[in-house]
Design a protein around this motif. Structure first.
Motif, PDB file in Angstrom:
ATOM      1  N   ALA A  14      39.800  27.910  37.825  1.00 28.08           N
ATOM      2  CA  ALA A  14      40.361  29.236  36.928  1.00 28.08           C
ATOM      3  C   ALA A  14      41.375  29.869  38.099  1.00 28.08           C
ATOM      4  O   ALA A  14      40.319  29.894  39.253  1.00 28.08           O
ATOM      5  CB  ALA A  14      39.449  29.841  36.344  1.00 28.08           C
ATOM      6  N   ALA A  15      42.246  30.028  37.918  1.00 30.67           N
ATOM      7  CA  ALA A  15      43.004  30.810  39.041  1.00 30.67           C
ATOM      8  C   ALA A  15      43.631  32.331  38.379  1.00 30.67           C
ATOM      9  O   ALA A  15      43.774  32.248  37.173  1.00 30.67           O
ATOM     10  CB  ALA A  15      44.567  29.999  39.244  1.00 30.67           C
ATOM     11  N   ALA A  16      43.444  33.244  39.136  1.00 32.60           N
ATOM     12  CA  ALA A  16      43.965  34.616  38.788  1.00 32.60           C
ATOM     13  C   ALA A  16      45.204  34.965  39.326  1.00 32.60           C
ATOM     14  O   ALA A  16      45.570  35.024  40.542  1.00 32.60           O
ATOM     15  CB  ALA A  16      42.798  35.357  39.355  1.00 32.60           C
ATOM     16  N   ILE A  17      46.066  35.603  38.272  1.00 28.18           N
ATOM     17  CA  ILE A  17      47.366  35.705  38.665  1.00 28.18           C
ATOM     18  C   ILE A  17      47.406  37.257  38.928  1.00 28.18           C
ATOM     19  O   ILE A  17      47.304  38.277  37.708  1.00 28.18           O
ATOM     20  CB  ILE A  17      48.399  35.430  37.989  1.00 28.18           C
ATOM     21  N   PRO A  41      44.134  33.185  43.964  1.00 23.69           N
ATOM     22  CA  PRO A  41      42.690  33.155  44.029  1.00 23.69           C
ATOM     23  C   PRO A  41      42.133  32.223  42.897  1.00 23.69           C
ATOM     24  O   PRO A  41      42.463  32.410  41.752  1.00 23.69           O
ATOM     25  CB  PRO A  41      42.205  34.629  43.867  1.00 23.69           C
ATOM     26  N   ALA A  42      41.030  31.405  43.364  1.00 24.25           N
ATOM     27  CA  ALA A  42      40.762  30.288  42.311  1.00 24.25           C
ATOM     28  C   ALA A  42      39.575  29.568  42.693  1.00 24.25           C
ATOM     29  O   ALA A  42      39.222  29.629  43.894  1.00 24.25           O
ATOM     30  CB  ALA A  42      41.841  29.200  42.075  1.00 24.25           C
ATOM     31  N   GLY A  43      38.780  28.886  41.590  1.00 25.33           N
ATOM     32  CA  GLY A  43      37.564  28.438  41.966  1.00 25.33           C
ATOM     33  C   GLY A  43      36.990  27.813  40.546  1.00 25.33           C
ATOM     34  O   GLY A  43      37.482  27.946  39.584  1.00 25.33           O
ATOM     35  N   ALA A  54      35.751  33.005  35.043  1.00 29.25           N
ATOM     36  CA  ALA A  54      35.861  32.674  36.374  1.00 29.25           C
ATOM     37  C   ALA A  54      36.812  33.425  37.180  1.00 29.25           C
ATOM     38  O   ALA A  54      36.671  33.347  38.493  1.00 29.25           O
ATOM     39  CB  ALA A  54      35.862  30.887  36.064  1.00 29.25           C
ATOM     40  N   ALA A  55      37.973  33.353  36.659  1.00 29.26           N
ATOM     41  CA  ALA A  55      39.223  33.871  37.587  1.00 29.26           C
ATOM     42  C   ALA A  55      38.686  35.244  38.018  1.00 29.26           C
ATOM     43  O   ALA A  55      39.075  35.578  39.175  1.00 29.26           O
ATOM     44  CB  ALA A  55      40.300  33.981  36.546  1.00 29.26           C
ATOM     45  N   VAL A  56      38.062  36.204  37.228  1.00 28.59           N
ATOM     46  CA  VAL A  56      37.514  37.363  37.701  1.00 28.59           C
ATOM     47  C   VAL A  56      36.493  37.214  38.641  1.00 28.59           C
ATOM     48  O   VAL A  56      36.692  37.943  39.716  1.00 28.59           O
ATOM     49  CB  VAL A  56      37.216  38.254  36.401  1.00 28.59           C
ATOM     50  N   ARG A  57      35.567  36.518  38.512  1.00 29.84           N
ATOM     51  CA  ARG A  57      34.491  36.368  39.243  1.00 29.84           C
ATOM     52  C   ARG A  57      34.903  35.754  40.782  1.00 29.84           C
ATOM     53  O   ARG A  57      34.495  36.244  41.951  1.00 29.84           O
ATOM     54  CB  ARG A  57      33.492  35.365  38.989  1.00 29.84           C
ATOM     55  N   GLU A  58      35.986  34.511  40.602  1.00 26.45           N
ATOM     56  CA  GLU A  58      36.587  33.976  41.806  1.00 26.45           C
ATOM     57  C   GLU A  58      37.111  35.213  42.945  1.00 26.45           C
ATOM     58  O   GLU A  58      37.132  34.971  43.974  1.00 26.45           O
ATOM     59  CB  GLU A  58      37.272  32.773  41.408  1.00 26.45           C
ATOM     60  N   THR A  59      38.107  35.935  42.118  1.00 24.04           N
ATOM     61  CA  THR A  59      38.752  37.062  42.846  1.00 24.04           C
ATOM     62  C   THR A  59      37.838  37.823  43.543  1.00 24.04           C
ATOM     63  O   THR A  59      38.225  38.023  44.772  1.00 24.04           O
ATOM     64  CB  THR A  59      39.713  37.618  41.780  1.00 24.04           C
ATOM     65  N   GLN A  60      36.720  38.128  42.953  1.00 24.63           N
ATOM     66  CA  GLN A  60      35.851  39.205  43.760  1.00 24.63           C
ATOM     67  C   GLN A  60      35.296  38.443  44.943  1.00 24.63           C
ATOM     68  O   GLN A  60      34.940  39.068  45.944  1.00 24.63           O
ATOM     69  CB  GLN A  60      34.584  39.564  42.689  1.00 24.63           C
ATOM     70  N   THR A 102      35.437  33.791  54.234  1.00 25.80           N
ATOM     71  CA  THR A 102      35.714  33.345  55.364  1.00 25.80           C
ATOM     72  C   THR A 102      35.780  31.830  55.672  1.00 25.80           C
ATOM     73  O   THR A 102      36.390  31.161  56.392  1.00 25.80           O
ATOM     74  CB  THR A 102      35.337  34.094  56.434  1.00 25.80           C
ATOM     75  N   VAL A 103      35.027  31.423  54.860  1.00 24.47           N
ATOM     76  CA  VAL A 103      34.541  29.808  55.000  1.00 24.47           C
ATOM     77  C   VAL A 103      35.704  29.051  54.170  1.00 24.47           C
ATOM     78  O   VAL A 103      36.380  28.206  54.363  1.00 24.47           O
ATOM     79  CB  VAL A 103      33.396  29.429  54.305  1.00 24.47           C
ATOM     80  N   GLU A 104      36.198  29.461  53.056  1.00 21.77           N
ATOM     81  CA  GLU A 104      37.277  29.191  52.272  1.00 21.77           C
ATOM     82  C   GLU A 104      38.697  29.487  52.647  1.00 21.77           C
ATOM     83  O   GLU A 104      39.483  28.695  52.545  1.00 21.77           O
ATOM     84  CB  GLU A 104      37.197  29.111  50.676  1.00 21.77           C
ATOM     85  N   LEU A 105      38.774  30.714  53.029  1.00 22.05           N
ATOM     86  CA  LEU A 105      40.257  31.353  52.950  1.00 22.05           C
ATOM     87  C   LEU A 105      40.542  31.497  54.618  1.00 22.05           C
ATOM     88  O   LEU A 105      39.619  32.052  55.171  1.00 22.05           O
ATOM     89  CB  LEU A 105      40.429  32.375  52.036  1.00 22.05           C
ATOM     90  N   ALA A 106      41.833  31.405  54.830  1.00 18.99           N
ATOM     91  CA  ALA A 106      42.302  31.586  56.312  1.00 18.99           C
ATOM     92  C   ALA A 106      42.962  33.109  56.153  1.00 18.99           C
ATOM     93  O   ALA A 106      42.925  33.707  57.202  1.00 18.99           O
ATOM     94  CB  ALA A 106      43.297  30.626  56.692  1.00 18.99           C
ATOM     95  N   GLU A 107      43.650  33.392  55.073  1.00 17.62           N
ATOM     96  CA  GLU A 107      44.414  34.583  55.063  1.00 17.62           C
ATOM     97  C   GLU A 107      44.790  34.916  53.696  1.00 17.62           C
ATOM     98  O   GLU A 107      44.701  33.856  52.818  1.00 17.62           O
ATOM     99  CB  GLU A 107      45.772  34.532  55.955  1.00 17.62           C
TER     100      GLU A 107
END
Length: 138
Positions: A14-17, A41-43, A54-60, A102-107
């Protein structure tokens, strides 16, 4: 077993736009999936969860923003990752975006409509592009 069959057994993504201040939120993963470097943001969608939840949770989890789902934009098998993808337009409820995972994202970056092709040179899913064309002022 074919690659398509294996991909279908994986949980959907799920991706959040997320749009705010005439920009859309994009994140760069530490590990790229092929050509996918910058994305939304997605997961994975967890058991019992809707794509919007899922999109809401992953963004948080990923960027520390509390968002609200405003519109389901569609779903497809992603042409690069071959994963089942869903896309949900979201609005910011509270918080300031930062790299929370910080494990999954660089920036992360807030991107203007004109700059999207620099971040996603192969183009966006057409319903996502149509939504951004109407939500962002060039």
């Amino acid at each position: 077993m074919t690659e398509q069959t294996e991909a279908q057994k994986q949980p959907g993504i799920a991706a959040a736009i997320v749009v705010a201040d005439n920009r859309v939120l994009m994140v760069r993963r530490r590990i790229s999936e092929g050509q996918l470097s910058w994305q939304f943001p997605a997961g994975e969608i967890e058991a019992g969860e809707s794509p919007e939840q899922a999109a809401v949770r992953e963004t948080q989890e990923e960027v520390g923003l509390t968002v609200s789902a405003v519109k389901f934009l569609g779903e497809r098998v992603h042409p690069k990752s071959r994963r089942d993808m869903s896309y949900t337009a979201c609005t910011v409820v509270s918080g300031t975006a930062y790299v929370a995972d910080t494990v999954e994202l660089a920036e992360l970056r807030w991107v203007t409509l004109a700059d999207i092709p620099e971040f996603v040179p192969y183009g966006l899913f057409s319903p996502v592009q149509a939504y951004l064309d109407s939500a962002l002022i060039p």
